[in-house]
Design a protein around this motif. Sequence first.
Motif, mmCIF file in Angstrom:
data_model
loop_
_atom_site.group_PDB
_atom_site.id
_atom_site.type_symbol
_atom_site.label_atom_id
_atom_site.label_comp_id
_atom_site.label_asym_id
_atom_site.label_seq_id
_atom_site.Cartn_x
_atom_site.Cartn_y
_atom_site.Cartn_z
ATOM 1 N N ASN A 203 -3.816 1.264 3.441
ATOM 2 C CA ASN A 203 -3.536 2.683 3.248
ATOM 3 C C ASN A 203 -2.608 3.225 4.338
ATOM 4 O O ASN A 203 -1.737 4.062 4.071
ATOM 5 C CB ASN A 203 -4.841 3.485 3.241
ATOM 6 C CG ASN A 203 -5.678 3.221 2.005
ATOM 7 O OD1 ASN A 203 -5.154 2.787 0.980
ATOM 8 N ND2 ASN A 203 -6.977 3.457 2.098
ATOM 9 N N ASN A 206 0.873 1.928 3.478
ATOM 10 C CA ASN A 206 1.420 2.621 2.310
ATOM 11 C C ASN A 206 1.839 4.055 2.631
ATOM 12 O O ASN A 206 2.745 4.607 2.011
ATOM 13 C CB ASN A 206 0.412 2.627 1.167
ATOM 14 C CG ASN A 206 0.307 1.273 0.483
ATOM 15 O OD1 ASN A 206 1.223 0.454 0.564
ATOM 16 N ND2 ASN A 206 -0.808 1.026 -0.178
ATOM 17 N N TYR A 210 7.806 1.767 2.592
ATOM 18 C CA TYR A 210 8.191 1.700 1.187
ATOM 19 C C TYR A 210 8.048 0.301 0.606
ATOM 20 O O TYR A 210 8.374 0.055 -0.542
ATOM 21 C CB TYR A 210 9.642 2.172 1.008
ATOM 22 C CG TYR A 210 10.665 1.375 1.777
ATOM 23 C CD1 TYR A 210 11.167 0.176 1.272
ATOM 24 C CD2 TYR A 210 11.135 1.812 3.008
ATOM 25 C CE1 TYR A 210 12.100 -0.555 1.976
ATOM 26 C CE2 TYR A 210 12.075 1.094 3.707
ATOM 27 C CZ TYR A 210 12.563 -0.085 3.192
ATOM 28 O OH TYR A 210 13.486 -0.808 3.898
ATOM 29 N N GLU A 212 6.377 -3.035 -0.992
ATOM 30 C CA GLU A 212 5.302 -3.217 -1.960
ATOM 31 C C GLU A 212 4.774 -4.650 -1.889
ATOM 32 O O GLU A 212 5.066 -5.377 -0.961
ATOM 33 C CB GLU A 212 5.785 -2.883 -3.373
ATOM 34 C CG GLU A 212 6.809 -3.831 -3.970
ATOM 35 C CD GLU A 212 8.184 -3.744 -3.344
ATOM 36 O OE1 GLU A 212 8.851 -4.784 -3.275
ATOM 37 O OE2 GLU A 212 8.578 -2.661 -2.902
#
Length: 402
Positions: A203, A206, A210, A212
């Motif tokens: 968390n 994130n 950016y 993933e």
Amino acid sequence: MLNDYDYIVITDHGYINGGLAKVVVSQILELSIGRNKKILLVTGSKKLAPELSNNNVDHLVIGKGDYLTRSNSVDGALNGIFDLSVALKLRKILKACITDDTKVLVHGWSKSLSPSIFLSLRSYTDRTFYWNHDYFMHCPNGGFFDYKIKKSCKESAVSFRCLVRNCDSRSYLIKVWRILRFFAFRLARGKCSEIAVTNASLNVINEFSYFESISVINNPIDLIKKDRIHSEKNDYVVVVGRPSPEKGVAELLELLSKIDFRRKIVVIGAEESDFGNKKLQNLNLECCGWLGRHDVEKIMAKARYLFFPSLWYETQGLVVTEAIAMGVPVICANVNCGMEALGKYKAGMLYDPYELDSLSETIKLFESNDNVKSCSERGYRLYWSMPENINRHVDQVVKICQ
């Protein structure tokens, strides 16, 4: 050189000098001995943990040790930004050793390997997995933490506000060096699969990053199940943490002094001289420095509860889960990822490390033997119903690598 490795593990150090290295050594041992996998360990320093000297582990050194402790500080600083020698050596090793089935596990690179390794790994992104044991892949100083004000930093990495913020533990000059290294990292890295060690640390990533494709694998807890520690019958409390600003130990002790805390406090990881300029005379304080596993377990066996006062996010806070697994409840600062274990095992309380009343109210709850016993029993039961051991950890590693 053999070319049939199941895993190539890349990290700064091949010996246990902290939590990251402990995870790496445990992971390699389970893969090499427990799963009979062939491992190539590639490090930036020469020293190797003796337990890794087995027939399934080969060790190659591509660096010259930690950059910021080298005798030639200029050379160390330049190579720390981008070490071409390390990149070329790693490229040669990967070309010789990777097969269709080889997986690459990257654990640590910021101390002795530099961002240059990512350039060498760009051709192997489909089989490479990067662990976030810290936040150096997402923050120049590795912690999203401002050491000057001793609070978490909310700036986006290398934004203007980040660039001008003097947040480094040493100086702004070192901050500039870290920024240059971070830019080198971003230029060198390709698209890759990352591993976070808790949902809480994911968390954090994130919120500020950016990138993933991040999975979660909890670090293993190296404990053998024993009888629950009856914390409700114990008197003293334990604090774990080195005497550095982000660990919050000095700040906790100052708060405890202000509320006239009467229980004995045993500090593991610091010496009394580390707090010489603090007004702590009214505390019953015993500082032990760093201790071996056996001595730590002896102290924990008589602990009523554990304080985990870390002010930076952390990534997991293994000591929190370890205490809970022993039956020792935890009072944890509400700003670090140790909160995840408390939520999962219902075995402690949170406090605001910047608010005196918050700490005072939390401590009052743990003056009740019934509250301590309830947390101790519940946490112990929930943890051992599905222990986060090395077998489970490696099962997850193997699954994600497939």
